[in-house]
Design a protein around this motif. Sequence first.
Motif, PDB file in Angstrom:
ATOM      1  N   ALA A 125       0.822  -1.211   0.000  1.00  0.00           N
ATOM      2  CA  ALA A 125       0.000   0.000   0.000  1.00  0.00           C
ATOM      3  C   ALA A 125       0.854   1.258   0.000  1.00  0.00           C
ATOM      4  O   ALA A 125       0.501   2.262  -0.620  1.00  0.00           O
ATOM      5  N   ASP A 126       1.977   1.224   0.703  1.00  0.00           N
ATOM      6  CA  ASP A 126       2.885   2.373   0.770  1.00  0.00           C
ATOM      7  C   ASP A 126       4.274   1.908   0.343  1.00  0.00           C
ATOM      8  O   ASP A 126       5.056   1.419   1.179  1.00  0.00           O
ATOM      9  N   PRO A 127       4.591   2.024  -0.937  1.00  0.00           N
ATOM     10  CA  PRO A 127       5.896   1.509  -1.400  1.00  0.00           C
ATOM     11  C   PRO A 127       7.084   2.118  -0.692  1.00  0.00           C
ATOM     12  O   PRO A 127       8.121   1.456  -0.541  1.00  0.00           O
ATOM     13  N   SER A 128       6.973   3.354  -0.233  1.00  0.00           N
ATOM     14  CA  SER A 128       8.131   3.988   0.404  1.00  0.00           C
ATOM     15  C   SER A 128       8.439   3.378   1.761  1.00  0.00           C
ATOM     16  O   SER A 128       9.584   3.426   2.229  1.00  0.00           O
ATOM     17  N   ALA A 129       7.417   2.796   2.410  1.00  0.00           N
ATOM     18  CA  ALA A 129       7.618   2.247   3.752  1.00  0.00           C
ATOM     19  C   ALA A 129       7.600   0.728   3.776  1.00  0.00           C
ATOM     20  O   ALA A 129       7.794   0.130   4.845  1.00  0.00           O
ATOM     21  N   ALA A 130       7.373   0.098   2.631  1.00  0.00           N
ATOM     22  CA  ALA A 130       7.268  -1.363   2.597  1.00  0.00           C
ATOM     23  C   ALA A 130       8.602  -1.997   2.959  1.00  0.00           C
ATOM     24  O   ALA A 130       9.668  -1.512   2.572  1.00  0.00           O
ATOM     25  N   PRO A 131       8.577  -3.107   3.700  1.00  0.00           N
ATOM     26  CA  PRO A 131       9.839  -3.782   4.040  1.00  0.00           C
ATOM     27  C   PRO A 131      10.468  -4.414   2.813  1.00  0.00           C
ATOM     28  O   PRO A 131       9.780  -4.826   1.874  1.00  0.00           O
ATOM     29  N   ALA A 132      11.795  -4.478   2.797  1.00  0.00           N
ATOM     30  CA  ALA A 132      12.511  -5.087   1.688  1.00  0.00           C
ATOM     31  C   ALA A 132      12.357  -6.606   1.747  1.00  0.00           C
ATOM     32  O   ALA A 132      12.323  -7.203   2.828  1.00  0.00           O
ATOM     33  N   LEU A 133      12.240  -7.211   0.571  1.00  0.00           N
ATOM     34  CA  LEU A 133      12.176  -8.659   0.475  1.00  0.00           C
ATOM     35  C   LEU A 133      13.599  -9.210   0.389  1.00  0.00           C
ATOM     36  O   LEU A 133      14.459  -8.636  -0.298  1.00  0.00           O
ATOM     37  N   PRO A 134      13.865 -10.314   1.038  1.00  0.00           N
ATOM     38  CA  PRO A 134      15.224 -10.857   0.995  1.00  0.00           C
ATOM     39  C   PRO A 134      15.543 -11.477  -0.358  1.00  0.00           C
ATOM     40  O   PRO A 134      14.653 -11.925  -1.087  1.00  0.00           O
ATOM     41  N   LEU A 135      16.815 -11.460  -0.698  1.00  0.00           N
ATOM     42  CA  LEU A 135      17.315 -12.131  -1.898  1.00  0.00           C
ATOM     43  C   LEU A 135      18.080 -13.378  -1.477  1.00  0.00           C
ATOM     44  O   LEU A 135      18.757 -13.381  -0.434  1.00  0.00           O
ATOM     45  N   PRO A 136      18.018 -14.433  -2.255  1.00  0.00           N
ATOM     46  CA  PRO A 136      17.280 -14.572  -3.513  1.00  0.00           C
ATOM     47  C   PRO A 136      15.772 -14.608  -3.279  1.00  0.00           C
ATOM     48  O   PRO A 136      15.303 -14.979  -2.212  1.00  0.00           O
ATOM     49  N   HIS A 137      15.042 -14.225  -4.342  1.00  0.00           N
ATOM     50  CA  HIS A 137      13.585 -14.128  -4.264  1.00  0.00           C
ATOM     51  C   HIS A 137      12.980 -14.882  -5.442  1.00  0.00           C
ATOM     52  O   HIS A 137      13.291 -14.587  -6.607  1.00  0.00           O
ATOM     53  N   ARG A 138      12.124 -15.839  -5.152  1.00  0.00           N
ATOM     54  CA  ARG A 138      11.434 -16.592  -6.191  1.00  0.00           C
ATOM     55  C   ARG A 138      10.164 -15.859  -6.575  1.00  0.00           C
ATOM     56  O   ARG A 138       9.363 -15.475  -5.721  1.00  0.00           O
ATOM     57  N   VAL A 139       9.973 -15.609  -7.890  1.00  0.00           N
ATOM     58  CA  VAL A 139       8.826 -14.836  -8.378  1.00  0.00           C
ATOM     59  C   VAL A 139       7.580 -15.705  -8.338  1.00  0.00           C
ATOM     60  O   VAL A 139       7.524 -16.759  -8.996  1.00  0.00           O
ATOM     61  N   PRO A 140       6.564 -15.301  -7.554  1.00  0.00           N
ATOM     62  CA  PRO A 140       5.326 -16.078  -7.523  1.00  0.00           C
ATOM     63  C   PRO A 140       4.437 -15.720  -8.705  1.00  0.00           C
ATOM     64  O   PRO A 140       4.560 -14.657  -9.304  1.00  0.00           O
ATOM     65  N   ALA A 141       3.510 -16.620  -9.053  1.00  0.00           N
ATOM     66  CA  ALA A 141       2.566 -16.369 -10.140  1.00  0.00           C
ATOM     67  C   ALA A 141       1.575 -15.301  -9.712  1.00  0.00           C
ATOM     68  O   ALA A 141       1.197 -15.189  -8.542  1.00  0.00           O
ATOM     69  N   LEU A 142       1.173 -14.505 -10.679  1.00  0.00           N
ATOM     70  CA  LEU A 142       0.156 -13.486 -10.454  1.00  0.00           C
ATOM     71  C   LEU A 142      -1.123 -13.980 -11.105  1.00  0.00           C
ATOM     72  O   LEU A 142      -1.255 -13.974 -12.331  1.00  0.00           O
ATOM     73  N   GLY A 143      -2.075 -14.452 -10.329  1.00  0.00           N
ATOM     74  CA  GLY A 143      -3.294 -14.999 -10.895  1.00  0.00           C
ATOM     75  C   GLY A 143      -3.041 -16.372 -11.492  1.00  0.00           C
ATOM     76  O   GLY A 143      -2.193 -17.149 -11.043  1.00  0.00           O
ATOM     77  N   VAL A 144      -3.763 -16.657 -12.600  1.00  0.00           N
ATOM     78  CA  VAL A 144      -3.703 -17.996 -13.189  1.00  0.00           C
ATOM     79  C   VAL A 144      -2.617 -18.109 -14.246  1.00  0.00           C
ATOM     80  O   VAL A 144      -2.287 -19.205 -14.682  1.00  0.00           O
ATOM     81  N   GLY A 145      -2.040 -17.004 -14.705  1.00  0.00           N
ATOM     82  CA  GLY A 145      -1.023 -17.051 -15.740  1.00  0.00           C
ATOM     83  C   GLY A 145       0.319 -17.477 -15.205  1.00  0.00           C
ATOM     84  O   GLY A 145       0.576 -17.444 -13.998  1.00  0.00           O
ATOM     85  N   PRO A 146       1.238 -17.837 -16.098  1.00  0.00           N
ATOM     86  CA  PRO A 146       2.560 -18.320 -15.683  1.00  0.00           C
ATOM     87  C   PRO A 146       3.572 -17.210 -15.465  1.00  0.00           C
ATOM     88  O   PRO A 146       4.772 -17.424 -15.630  1.00  0.00           O
ATOM     89  N   THR A 147       3.116 -16.012 -15.144  1.00  0.00           N
ATOM     90  CA  THR A 147       4.027 -14.891 -14.906  1.00  0.00           C
ATOM     91  C   THR A 147       3.694 -14.221 -13.589  1.00  0.00           C
ATOM     92  O   THR A 147       2.589 -14.370 -13.050  1.00  0.00           O
ATOM     93  N   GLY A 148       4.641 -13.449 -13.102  1.00  0.00           N
ATOM     94  CA  GLY A 148       4.449 -12.665 -11.896  1.00  0.00           C
ATOM     95  C   GLY A 148       5.027 -11.279 -12.063  1.00  0.00           C
ATOM     96  O   GLY A 148       5.678 -10.969 -13.072  1.00  0.00           O
ATOM     97  N   ARG A 149       4.785 -10.453 -11.083  1.00  0.00           N
ATOM     98  CA  ARG A 149       5.271  -9.072 -11.117  1.00  0.00           C
ATOM     99  C   ARG A 149       6.198  -8.850  -9.938  1.00  0.00           C
ATOM    100  O   ARG A 149       5.919  -9.301  -8.826  1.00  0.00           O
ATOM    101  N   VAL A 150       7.306  -8.166 -10.199  1.00  0.00           N
ATOM    102  CA  VAL A 150       8.207  -7.779  -9.125  1.00  0.00           C
ATOM    103  C   VAL A 150       8.388  -6.269  -9.153  1.00  0.00           C
ATOM    104  O   VAL A 150       8.290  -5.634 -10.214  1.00  0.00           O
ATOM    105  N   ARG A 151       8.651  -5.719  -7.986  1.00  0.00           N
ATOM    106  CA  ARG A 151       8.824  -4.263  -7.861  1.00  0.00           C
ATOM    107  C   ARG A 151      10.141  -3.975  -7.172  1.00  0.00           C
ATOM    108  O   ARG A 151      10.462  -4.574  -6.127  1.00  0.00           O
ATOM    109  N   VAL A 152      10.898  -3.066  -7.764  1.00  0.00           N
ATOM    110  CA  VAL A 152      12.164  -2.630  -7.194  1.00  0.00           C
ATOM    111  C   VAL A 152      11.995  -1.197  -6.706  1.00  0.00           C
ATOM    112  O   VAL A 152      11.482  -0.335  -7.437  1.00  0.00           O
ATOM    113  N   ARG A 153      12.427  -0.956  -5.486  1.00  0.00           N
ATOM    114  CA  ARG A 153      12.418   0.402  -4.928  1.00  0.00           C
ATOM    115  C   ARG A 153      13.848   0.929  -4.928  1.00  0.00           C
ATOM    116  O   ARG A 153      14.764   0.262  -4.465  1.00  0.00           O
ATOM    117  N   VAL A 154      14.014   2.113  -5.483  1.00  0.00           N
ATOM    118  CA  VAL A 154      15.326   2.771  -5.515  1.00  0.00           C
ATOM    119  C   VAL A 154      15.243   4.006  -4.632  1.00  0.00           C
ATOM    120  O   VAL A 154      14.356   4.853  -4.810  1.00  0.00           O
TER     121      VAL A 154
END
Length: 993
Positions: free
Chosen positions: A950-979
């Motif tokens: 909900a608040d990308p500026s305050a969201a906790p960082a995800l640890p690496l390595p990170h496995r991309v989960p599926a988004l819905g029923v398709g075989p793809t997912g979305r990842v977000r990088v904060r700089v």
Amino acid sequence: MPAEGLMSSSDLAPRARLSAADHRRLDQARALVAQMEVPERIAMLHQYSPGVERLGIAPFVTGTEGLHGVAWKGLATQFPQAVGMSASWDPELLAVAAGVTAQEVRELHAADPSVSLSVWAPVVNTLRHPLWGRTEEGLTEDPLLNAVLGSGISRGLRGDGDTWTVLPTLKHFLAYSNESDRCVTDSQLPPRVLHEYELPGFTAPIAGGLAASVMLSYNLVNGRPAHLTDLLASQLRSLLPDPDLLFVVTDAGAPSNLFRAEKVVPDAASAYAAMLRAGADSFTDHDRDPRESIEAITQALEQGLIEMSHVDRAVVRQLVARARTGELDALPGGPAAPAHGSDGAAVGPVPSDPAHPRRSERRALAREVAVRSAVLLARTDPTALPLRPGPLAVLGEQAHTVLGDWYSGDLHSPTSLAEALTGPDGHQAPVRTDRLLDRISLDLVSGGSLPGLPAASRSPEPVLLAADGSLRLHRPAADVPRSVLPGAAEFEMLDLGEDAVALRETSTELLVTADDRGQLVASGARIGGWVVQETFRRAVAVDGTWQLQHLGSGRFVGLEHHTGALVLRSALPESGARFAPRRLACAADGFARAVEGADTVVLVVGNDPHVHGRETEDRPHVHLAAPDRAAAQLLADLPDEVATVLVILSSYPYDLDGLEERIGAVVWSSHAGEAEGEALAVLLTGRRDFSGRLAQTWPDASPLPSVLDYDVLTAGSTYLHGQGASFPFGHGLAVDQAQWDDIQVTAGPDALQVELTLAAPAERRTAGPLHDVVQVYAQVPESSYSRRPYAVPRTRLIGFDAVELGAESGAAGTSRIEIPYRRLALFAPDREGWELPDGPVSVQVARSSDEVVSALEITIPRAHLAAHPVPPASGDRIPAARAEETDGLARCAATLLEGTELRPVTDDPGTADFVLDEGVVITALESRPLELGELSAAPGSAELIAPDAADPSAAPALPLPHRVPALGVGPTGRVRVRVTGPLALSGLRLTRP
């Protein structure tokens, strides 16, 4: 192969084949360059190339303007502005018109070889925003229509056969459609916008072998100056069988911008070296003076910034282009039998000759193109058009003149609408006309202040017209030219809106301007020029007095106290004189007199192409100028028994603020060239019917995005992505609308087939052939792309056909449109390729993007989908260029010539979203610290965060390595990088399952 992170669109633009003639030209050019001395090669690279006399190579200039007729070379056939011609939706008609332009360039070249056969047209920048000042030069907001019409113009300029009539130059590569700060603005293009929207207008003519040249644009693209873009190689030259078949020129003054305005390099040598390495071949700078170019290239070679091969390939590309016109046929390596019409052609008649044997034919074509380019926008009163047979009033300044733009040539016998309707072939009843201009005189009441000479009120003194055309007060003690009139000079005031006016002295019919010494004179034939000299800003004080500020210089009009001359003073308001205007005639009174007793009233309004929207100046808004709106209100307020017609002659679209609902008929035409008035008269009187269709949405009151926001997907720009419309893309009415029947849509193995019959009404109110435009759109829901999520267009043009029916009542015809399935594809940044929908598609046969006549749901055959899959995923690195959405990050140049990275726009964190295959494991984020000079800042960071935080500026960082989960029923997912902080993100490292 494309450079890292750059995706080729070649599967949507088939690669051109190398012809035997071009193979010979390449060999010939390379052999000629091998014989040149180094200084000779370097000198060839300036716009004004001196040639190499000892080798038989003549001097050469890179460009002749020919956007809608030959410009700046005297009288020549002039067609409607490009934005108007595109309303015909007819690439064949545009090809014929361009063919005339090409032939006239050839005629001028035969008489004067310094006239270049390289023509700087067409402009294929998309019309994504209605405020762009150069809208008049472009064709359309739609990428498919842009590609087809741009190819049609290019084909007409090129001509048939191996020898090119002239060399079409596509303008301006890339993503250029704003004038505000145009030399330093950065067009941010996500991958889909680049491939789906901005590139097709360039790739189609180049891949089709129809364009010889490209002009680069002033702006930056994704942080890199367009004059250094790596997209030349990856997206344009990659389409050709040999990269030396594309000749690339700079825009005027752009080489200097690299180190004087954009400051991406320290000096001229670095700038020219970078441009040559990027693939630019000819430099347009400092007009005819080549010294800076020659010195810079020489220094670049001496400093090792470039190699001789960079110079050689640029010269080769110029010579290949010239050889295509037949210019080099007589030199060693030329054809055994030189083509007819090459540079040995005899001098014949030139376009300016009124007795030219093809003058009447060309005039007829100019009229036909203007007829086909006009659009009937609205018709609430079915009796308004064709014009009623009774008395007619024709009103407005634009009804009495034909205006050109910056890229117009001189017009052969231009005919205004008022002239055409009052002439023998016009309206067959009394016609009353009025320009609707206030007529005034001016009394000077204060001369303005100068150092040591304070302003003071004085008795009003009339402004006079002197024998030399100057404007001055009566000064009997000064030996100066005296008044040629018994009283005050009188002026017709052209109110251009936004407090801008022009003053036309009535006895000479010349506009007030400033001479080279700053004295005001009545000497201007028309408003025009690169810097307009005939307009003034009128500043009205509370007491009703005026000050006049010359818009071309910014200086106020003041008084020379001894001579009495009106002169330009400083940019300080206190230096300006004050004038008390005396109104001698009123536009509103002229309206009332002219409409008295009229059965029909035609009001003509619109813009002057040199004011409030042109090259270097974006439009201030999308509304009619206040004086035009006031006149249109008077028209709308006329009694119901009077038929009313509003004709808008303009370079761009408007929001009419509901006036279209209160006026009997509304017609739009661009400024339509020499036959403008004849064409409009033919349409208004019913000798032909309207057939134009808008190639650009006319906006409604919905807020518009910034003119600098090039991401049409997220900004909701154009009809494709939901821009509000008062008149939608593709809209256009007819008096005698054709009936469409027997509509069939068939899903074949590799393409859609659309077929229908068209029939003219059994009883017609207009004469001549009817023209109609069948449009086919596709609505594809997001769910029809099952592999991954997409932001899909609201609707999308996938095919069209301009159809002609005979002149007789009930005339019928058939339209057949073949639509390759590739037009349904979207660009998939995660796979760097195109993806077809595997679900249902609604195919809509329509009269506009909003008026669907018939719709059918189809799916692409499974065999075709299997034969054209999305490219497979590969590699262990995702470059930052593949980011699909960014917030608070800008796409920037990783190095001067290659690569893209993402940098924060401000000190606040920014995010970038990527679509990746489900199961991919992200192992690292590649980044580098940014140099901040003497500014101090905390170290930056790049982190993965949850894409739905909900608040990308305050969201906790995800640890690496990170496995991309599926988004819905398709075989793809979305990842977000904060700089966060002074850091540039260059890519993602990953492993694949």
